[in-house]
Design a protein around this motif. Structure first.
Motif, short mmCIF file in Angstrom:
data_model
loop_
_atom_site.label_atom_id
_atom_site.label_comp_id
_atom_site.label_asym_id
_atom_site.label_seq_id
_atom_site.Cartn_x
_atom_site.Cartn_y
_atom_site.Cartn_z
N GLU A 36 -75.65 74.28 -65.93
CA GLU A 36 -75.22 75.62 -66.29
C GLU A 36 -75.00 76.49 -65.05
N ALA A 37 -75.88 76.32 -64.06
CA ALA A 37 -75.79 77.15 -62.87
C ALA A 37 -74.68 76.72 -61.92
N PHE A 38 -74.37 75.41 -61.93
CA PHE A 38 -73.36 74.87 -61.01
C PHE A 38 -72.33 74.07 -61.81
N PRO A 39 -71.45 74.76 -62.54
CA PRO A 39 -70.46 74.05 -63.36
C PRO A 39 -69.36 73.44 -62.50
N PRO A 40 -68.52 72.57 -63.07
CA PRO A 40 -67.38 72.02 -62.34
C PRO A 40 -66.53 73.16 -61.79
N PRO A 41 -65.97 73.00 -60.59
CA PRO A 41 -65.79 71.74 -59.84
C PRO A 41 -66.98 71.32 -58.97
#
Length: 225
Positions: A36-41
């Motif tokens: 949730e904190a580091f979504p794609p890309p």
């Protein structure tokens, strides 16, 4: 084991939070928070994996903390202990944290080094990152360490890198002339700047710099590095 009950605020509304050591039962939730904190890309392979998390709770459980809101994990912070002197500050995140596996944890070291702090976007307005860091300061005092240290991104630097050196950028942030999302946050958490380090991590916005910032144990009579 660490467990602390406290209230944080959603605007004027008190919200109960619990900060505690995370355990094996929390692994799926911790990885969810990272996604949730580091979504794609953001690369999937850079998120926590179960082997890393197992090392955290096995090698240094005191440095593996999470925060719960209504029984749901909303964030985490992870550290390890290393031995560092004033002349040992030229390192990368990957080297100093063993790429997050912390197999270099040294229980006889002097510095609690922050590996990662992560808050789910839905909970960032509650100030949980500040309270997780406060809990790590308490761990520094409890273990009798000299300081807490860690490298922060500088995501605002790429906007000014054409006209400012990294030292000039930091100076303007410290004077309040510029605001950096990470450095300014860490200053509000009572961390103080040590030095910027080149090639600290792969991050285009920071031009691969990391800003080392520390919190010194105020109960130590001497801090000799």
């Amino acid at each position: 084991m660490f467990k602390k009950d406290l209230f944080v605020f959603d605007h004027t509304m008190p919200v109960k939070a619990v900060i505690r050591n995370y355990t094996k039962d929390d692994f799926d939730e911790l990885i969810r928070v990272q996604r949730e904190a580091f979504p794609p890309p953001f690369p999937e392979e850079l998120l926590w994996n179960t082997e890393q998390l197992k090392n955290h709770i096995t090698l240094f459980p005191e440095g593996a903390l999470c925060v719960e809101i209504d029984g749901k994990i909303a964030g985490s912070i992870t550290g390890l202990i290393v031995k560092l002197g004033d002349n040992d500050l030229k390192h990368s995140w990957a080297d100093i944290t063993d790429n997050g596996y912390i197999r270099n944890h040294d229980c006889n070291g002097n510095t609690l080094y922050i590996v990662d702090i992560c808050i789910s976007p839905n909970y960032r307005k509650l100030g949980l990152g500040k309270w997780l860091l406060q809990s790590m300061y308490e761990t520094v005092v409890h273990l009798g360490l000299d300081r807490l240290l860690g490298g922060g991104r500088m995501p605002g630097y790429h906007l000014h890198s054409d006209e400012l050196s990294i030292e000039e950028y930091i100076e303007k942030v410290l004077k309040g002339e510029l605001k950096d999302p990470v450095v300014s946050f860490l200053l509000r958490c009572t961390r103080t700047p040590v030095k910027p380090v080149a090639n600290y991590l792969e991050d285009e916005e920071s031009l691969n710099y990391g800003m080392l910032m520390e919190w010194r144990n105020p109960f130590k009579k001497e801090n000799i590095f």
